[in-house]
Write a protein that holds these residues in place. Structure first.
Motif, PDB file in Angstrom:
ATOM      1  N   LYS B 186       0.798  -1.234   0.000  1.00 13.21           N
ATOM      2  CA  LYS B 186       0.000   0.000   0.000  1.00 13.21           C
ATOM      3  C   LYS B 186       0.826   1.276   0.000  1.00 13.21           C
ATOM      4  N   ASN B 187       2.061   1.195   0.506  1.00 15.84           N
ATOM      5  CA  ASN B 187       2.836   2.429   0.620  1.00 15.84           C
ATOM      6  C   ASN B 187       4.114   2.449  -0.197  1.00 15.84           C
ATOM      7  N   SER B 188       4.457   1.340  -0.843  1.00  8.83           N
ATOM      8  CA  SER B 188       5.744   1.337  -1.550  1.00  8.83           C
ATOM      9  C   SER B 188       5.635   0.824  -2.976  1.00  8.83           C
ATOM     10  N   LEU B 189       4.424   0.615  -3.447  1.00  8.03           N
ATOM     11  CA  LEU B 189       4.260   0.037  -4.777  1.00  8.03           C
ATOM     12  C   LEU B 189       4.918   0.923  -5.841  1.00  8.03           C
ATOM     13  N   ALA B 190       4.693   2.220  -5.702  1.00  8.65           N
ATOM     14  CA  ALA B 190       5.277   3.141  -6.678  1.00  8.65           C
ATOM     15  C   ALA B 190       6.800   3.080  -6.619  1.00  8.65           C
ATOM     16  N   HIS B 191       7.349   3.007  -5.413  1.00 12.58           N
ATOM     17  CA  HIS B 191       8.805   2.913  -5.259  1.00 12.58           C
ATOM     18  C   HIS B 191       9.330   1.626  -5.898  1.00 12.58           C
ATOM     19  N   LEU B 192       8.580   0.546  -5.679  1.00 11.58           N
ATOM     20  CA  LEU B 192       9.027  -0.748  -6.211  1.00 11.58           C
ATOM     21  C   LEU B 192       8.926  -0.785  -7.737  1.00 11.58           C
ATOM     22  N   VAL B 193       7.856  -0.203  -8.267  1.00 10.85           N
ATOM     23  CA  VAL B 193       7.704  -0.161  -9.735  1.00 10.85           C
ATOM     24  C   VAL B 193       8.834   0.682 -10.333  1.00 10.85           C
ATOM     25  N   HIS B 194       9.106   1.792  -9.668  1.00  7.12           N
ATOM     26  CA  HIS B 194      10.193   2.659 -10.128  1.00  7.12           C
ATOM     27  C   HIS B 194      11.519   1.904 -10.114  1.00  7.12           C
ATOM     28  N   LYS B 195      11.750   1.166  -9.038  1.00 13.56           N
ATOM     29  CA  LYS B 195      12.996   0.402  -8.929  1.00 13.56           C
ATOM     30  C   LYS B 195      13.034  -0.706  -9.982  1.00 13.56           C
ATOM     31  N   LEU B 278      16.981   2.532 -23.360  1.00 15.91           N
ATOM     32  CA  LEU B 278      17.513   3.065 -22.098  1.00 15.91           C
ATOM     33  C   LEU B 278      16.982   4.476 -21.822  1.00 15.91           C
ATOM     34  N   VAL B 279      16.901   5.304 -22.871  1.00 13.05           N
ATOM     35  CA  VAL B 279      16.376   6.669 -22.682  1.00 13.05           C
ATOM     36  C   VAL B 279      14.922   6.606 -22.220  1.00 13.05           C
ATOM     37  N   CYS B 280      14.128   5.737 -22.898  1.00 13.19           N
ATOM     38  CA  CYS B 280      12.710   5.627 -22.525  1.00 13.19           C
ATOM     39  C   CYS B 280      12.570   5.092 -21.103  1.00 13.19           C
ATOM     40  N   THR B 281      13.380   4.091 -20.769  1.00 10.93           N
ATOM     41  CA  THR B 281      13.324   3.516 -19.418  1.00 10.93           C
ATOM     42  C   THR B 281      13.644   4.584 -18.377  1.00 10.93           C
ATOM     43  N   TYR B 282      14.691   5.375 -18.658  1.00 12.33           N
ATOM     44  CA  TYR B 282      15.100   6.441 -17.744  1.00 12.33           C
ATOM     45  C   TYR B 282      13.951   7.435 -17.539  1.00 12.33           C
ATOM     46  N   ASN B 283      13.298   7.795 -18.639  1.00  6.64           N
ATOM     47  CA  ASN B 283      12.206   8.769 -18.529  1.00  6.64           C
ATOM     48  C   ASN B 283      10.948   8.190 -17.881  1.00  6.64           C
ATOM     49  N   ILE B 284      10.698   6.912 -18.131  1.00  7.35           N
ATOM     50  CA  ILE B 284       9.544   6.271 -17.476  1.00  7.35           C
ATOM     51  C   ILE B 284       9.781   6.274 -15.957  1.00  7.35           C
ATOM     52  N   ALA B 285      11.003   5.913 -15.566  1.00  8.11           N
ATOM     53  CA  ALA B 285      11.320   5.888 -14.130  1.00  8.11           C
ATOM     54  C   ALA B 285      11.199   7.286 -13.537  1.00  8.11           C
ATOM     55  N   ASN B 286      11.729   8.284 -14.247  1.00  8.84           N
ATOM     56  CA  ASN B 286      11.635   9.667 -13.748  1.00  8.84           C
ATOM     57  C   ASN B 286      10.191  10.136 -13.666  1.00  8.84           C
ATOM     58  N   GLY B 287       9.405   9.739 -14.668  1.00  4.14           N
ATOM     59  CA  GLY B 287       7.980  10.104 -14.672  1.00  4.14           C
ATOM     60  C   GLY B 287       7.261   9.529 -13.468  1.00  4.14           C
ATOM     61  N   LEU B 288       7.602   8.301 -13.137  1.00  6.92           N
ATOM     62  CA  LEU B 288       6.984   7.669 -11.959  1.00  6.92           C
ATOM     63  C   LEU B 288       7.370   8.422 -10.688  1.00  6.92           C
ATOM     64  N   VAL B 289       8.644   8.837 -10.639  1.00 10.95           N
ATOM     65  CA  VAL B 289       9.103   9.600  -9.466  1.00 10.95           C
ATOM     66  C   VAL B 289       8.272  10.865  -9.317  1.00 10.95           C
ATOM     67  N   ARG B 290       8.098  11.562 -10.461  1.00 10.76           N
ATOM     68  CA  ARG B 290       7.358  12.824 -10.413  1.00 10.76           C
ATOM     69  C   ARG B 290       5.890  12.592 -10.082  1.00 10.76           C
ATOM     70  N   ARG B 291       5.332  11.551 -10.698  1.00  8.55           N
ATOM     71  CA  ARG B 291       3.891  11.297 -10.524  1.00  8.55           C
ATOM     72  C   ARG B 291       3.550  10.969  -9.078  1.00  8.55           C
ATOM     73  N   TYR B 292       4.393  10.171  -8.473  1.00  7.12           N
ATOM     74  CA  TYR B 292       4.061   9.716  -7.119  1.00  7.12           C
ATOM     75  C   TYR B 292       4.885  10.410  -6.031  1.00  7.12           C
ATOM     76  N   HIS B 293       5.577  11.490  -6.413  1.00  7.29           N
ATOM     77  CA  HIS B 293       6.371  12.273  -5.460  1.00  7.29           C
ATOM     78  C   HIS B 293       7.288  11.376  -4.636  1.00  7.29           C
ATOM     79  N   LEU B 294       8.034  10.511  -5.282  1.00 13.00           N
ATOM     80  CA  LEU B 294       8.878   9.565  -4.543  1.00 13.00           C
ATOM     81  C   LEU B 294      10.061  10.296  -3.917  1.00 13.00           C
TER      82      LEU B 294
END
Lengths: 504, 294
Positions: B186-195, B278-294
């Motif tokens: 419930k509290n780390s799914l976004a972090h885990l997906v990002h990782k 790799l560029v897309c992966t990097y941006n997807i990960a960054n997008g997740l960070v921004r979206r979920y305020h990680l």
């Protein structure tokens, strides 16, 4: 221009959703208005909106049907700000970390203050110039000064600003003094001191002030010590009824009468020989190398076992920072090691009792605890229903049972909607009630409550106290720590009160 | 006016909060366009090779993510329970082992793993290509999973420092439920997906690096020809390298740029897929960070 009575219609929306809609919120000139209500209901948001402090990029705000940028550009708001002062709820967010406290006391219009020592000496009782210097010469971050000292610095600024008002014959505009939870980081002594200083000034020459608080015991203090100016003091309560925010006048007698009723009807039961102790904690403890002593007297001369009888309430008192929360965490087995011995029914508990034993026999089964900060204690990403799942109850918590249980602390017609709502969407008061409900759903022998009335409004407080009474009648022993001395003194009585001291 | 402002705010919010989705769509679209181009202009054997390499690399990447998640979760929970249970010797032993693994540079560790895999392949223990891909992924995940383990430990540590953990314990809620349901799901799914996204990118990158290293001849036995084709191994081939070098021709003869898209398609293709992924992966990960305020 002279500002007469301030009247506001305020609408605040975030991401298209209306979060505050309040009509005819008025502040009369030359009066002190206390705005009461549970935490998170929107008191601070309303005061920030009328003071012109909200960010229009984040929130859609209209005040008196005017778009926010237009309202904040208006002369009246600028005068409110220029001549008044806003004491923020969180002192750290108000203070500049790059300036010493002393420099901040001389910043902006406060630089014109002629003599600030009177206010400072009043708020730091017994401190000489050297003591004050050591406080004023420090920077607010990282760790010094304490929250209480920071709060007093802000209050000193506001009181100075009140003293700096132009002479009464000067018809210049008048400011608004807003105190948002001014006693949030203060104990009762300093809270009373602040109220006395505020009303001393008000008595000499009235000003317009808005005091926002969820500490209803302020009412007793204000009505008792300032009866001569009560005709110029208003009490209002912000509440949510059927999903809508409403502002009502709050009759001080409602609260003071309730406390008086509690006092009269208290049966702490400690004198009743049939009430056997369910929890006994030895008076000398050591936690993290710090010694703590439990006594029966306020001076700390009579060490005594902390004894919680079945079906009674025991109130543990101590000044902030003594270690009350640390002690109850120790009693709950959350801090291992150190010197500690207690007896729960016939179970002996010490600093070396294995963690598995606490898991299997104590936590949620014989003893439970309600933590002080609901925001930290609850999973904000769970729904209210999920919060109640996983508890070790004999019968599974069906929706019907959950609804019935929640109905004890929430309005019956709102429970259905709330069960499926995420905790983060609840107001501060609702979170605190849920925090209590989770522990009260369990049938333990002992319940420890750390600040159980934190952030609750009057109606919720009465419901919580009623529920605690029912639990006591069912045989549960309660151990309470709270800053809300007035209510718990009345509930526990002299016989049920213990004091905690930091040992030598 | 208010409706227009609200609509604009929503569009702005949706735009800012969907970076990860936009880059995921861009990756699929880019790969589809590339495939279309290859179908038209790339010879069939080379196309089949690239497709196999891409499939192996992507499957390998996903497997690395899967293994890393499982190993990370097991090691983090193992450390947590040993620490809480007061089993100091086992806790120190496990911590020491994990730190030993951490101290080994990833490339060196994976190369050593590939030596072992080569022996197994040469002894016909690992015969099926899919088994070889799984084994290669496992070796890579052995040197990546600590990232996941550290994240899970950090998340548990964060909630232990708050009242969150103790408050639930006091109510008799099981520790396994607090960790797995309340903290991780419930509290780390976004972090885990990002990782997981980051680990995927790292796996693709590490595979390419290793394949490139062994292609230049680590030993007579540890050779890229012994392993299933991956993006790295195809890139390391002589003709692909020449395709890459041909990019330099553009600096002396700009008109040569059109030839890159037709005559040097294999190497350019592989290089593009690696960099673009790799560029897309990097941006997807960054997008997740921004979206979920990680």
């Amino acid at each position: 221009m002279v500002i007469n009575n301030l009247s506001f219609d305020i609408e605040i929306a975030a991401e298209g959703k209306l979060i505050v809609d309040i009509r005819d919120f008025s502040l009369e000139r030359g009066r002190v208005t206390f705005l009461l209500g549970e935490s998170g209901i929107g008191k601070s948001l309303i005061s920030r909106a009328l003071y012109g402090l909200l960010d229009p990029a984040e929130l859609t705000v209209t005040v008196n049907s005017r778009p926010y940028p237009e309202y904040t550009a208006g002369e009246s708001v600028r005068e409110i700000q220029r001549q008044g002062f806003f004491v923020f709820q969180e002192p750290s967010s108000h203070l500049n970390p790059l300036m010493t406290l002393g420099d901040q006391l001389r910043e902006g219009t406060l630089a014109r203050a002629t003599d600030r020592s009177e206010v400072l000496h009043a708020l730091w009782e017994g401190a000489d110039e050297r003591d004050l210097g050591s406080i004023l010469d420090v920077y607010p971050k990282p760790y010094r000064p304490s929250g209480g000292e920071k709060q007093r610095i802000l209050l000193a600024m506001a009181l100075e600003k009140i003293d700096m008002r132009p002479p009464s014959e000067d018809r210049s505009p008048e400011g608004l003094f807003v105190f948002d939870e001014p006693s949030g980081s203060l104990d009762n002594h300093y809270r009373n001191l602040f109220l006395d200083l505020l009303f001393d000034r008000f008595r000499k020459r009235p000003f317009t002030a808005l005091v926002i608080t969820h500490d209803y015991s302020m009412i007793s203090r204000v009505t008792r010590t300032n009866w001569d100016v009560m005709d110029r003091v208003d009490f209002r309560e912000l509440a949510r009824r059927r999903g809508k925010l409403v502002m009502n006048d709050f009759e001080p007698r409602t609260y003071t009468g309730w406390v008086e009723g509690l006092r009269r009807s208290t049966e702490s039961g400690l004198d009743d020989p049939d009430r056997k102790p369910v929890l006994v904690v030895e008076p000398f403890l050591e936690v993290f190398g710090r010694r703590l002593v439990v006594t029966r007297d306020v001076e700390g001369q009579q060490p005594a076992r902390l004894t919680v009888p079945r079906g009674a309430m025991v109130y543990l008192k101590a000044p902030s920072g003594t270690g009350k929360t640390t002690l109850v965490k120790r009693v709950m087995g959350l801090i291992p090691g150190g010197t500690f011995e207690a007896k729960l029914k016939d179970i002996r508990l010490t600093g070396t009792t294995p963690r598995t034993f606490w898991h299997e026999r104590i936590w949620g089964r014989s003893m439970t605890m309600v933590f002080q900060h609901a925001d930290e204690a609850l999973n904000l990403h769970s729904t209210m229903r999920e919060t109640l799942l996983g508890l070790p109850v004999r019968e599974p918590l069906t929706t019907e049972r959950m609804t019935r249980l929640a109905g004890e602390l929430f309005d019956g017609d709102e429970v259905g909607d709330l069960l499926g709502k995420k905790v983060r969407m609840l107001s501060g008061g609702q979170k605190q009630r849920l925090n209590l409900l989770r522990a009260l759903a369990l049938l333990t022998d002992v319940l420890i409550l750390d600040e159980p009335l934190n952030g609750l409004d009057f109606e919720s407080s009465t419901r919580v106290i009623d529920m605690l009474h029912r639990k006591m009648h069912a045989g549960m022993g309660l151990l309470v720590i709270s800053h809300n001395e007035e209510i718990f003194d009345a509930l526990a009585g002299v016989d049920g009160t213990y004091y905690l001291h930091a040992g030598q | 006016m208010k409706i227009a402002a609200n609509t604009m705010a929503r569009i702005r919010l949706a735009f800012l909060s969907s970076q990860h989705a936009r880059w995921a769509v861009l990756w699929f679209a880019g790969m589809a366009v590339l495939l279309g181009w290859d179908l038209l202009f790339l010879n069939r054997p080379a196309l089949a090779q690239i497709q196999t390499a891409l499939l192996n690399s992507l499957v390998g990447g996903f497997l690395v993510v899967l293994f890393s998640m499982v190993l990370g979760w097991l090691s983090a929970l193992g450390l947590h329970y040993l620490e809480q249970g007061g089993n100091r010797t086992s806790y120190l032993l496990l911590t020491f082992s994990l730190n030993l693994l951490r101290s080994l540079p990833q490339i060196i560790g994976i190369l050593l793993g590939y030596v072992v895999l080569t022996i197994l392949i040469l002894q016909d223990v690992l015969r099926a290509p899919i088994l070889q891909v799984v084994s290669m992924s496992f070796v890579v995940s052995l040197f990546v999973f600590l990232e996941v383990s550290d994240l899970i430990r950090e998340r548990i540590g964060h909630y232990r420092a708050l009242d969150f953990f103790d408050a639930m314990l006091c109510c008799g809620i099981k520790e396994s439920r607090i960790i797995n349901t309340e903290i991780l799901r419930k509290n780390s799914l976004a972090h885990l997906v990002h990782k997981a996204v980051a680990v995927f990118g790292m796996a693709v990158f590490l595979q390419c690096s290793i394949d490139f290293i062994i292609s230049v001849g680590l030993s007579t036995e540890v050779s890229s020809t012994n392993f299933p084709a991956t993006l790295g191994s195809v890139l390391a081939r002589m003709d692909s390298k020449q395709d890459i070098l041909a990019i330099g021709m553009v600096f002396t003869d700009v008109s040569y740029i059109t030839a890159l898209a037709f005559r040097h398609l294999q190497g350019i293709n592989i290089a593009f897929i690696i960099v673009f992924t790799l560029v897309c992966t990097y941006n997807i990960a960054n997008g997740l960070v921004r979206r979920y305020h990680l």
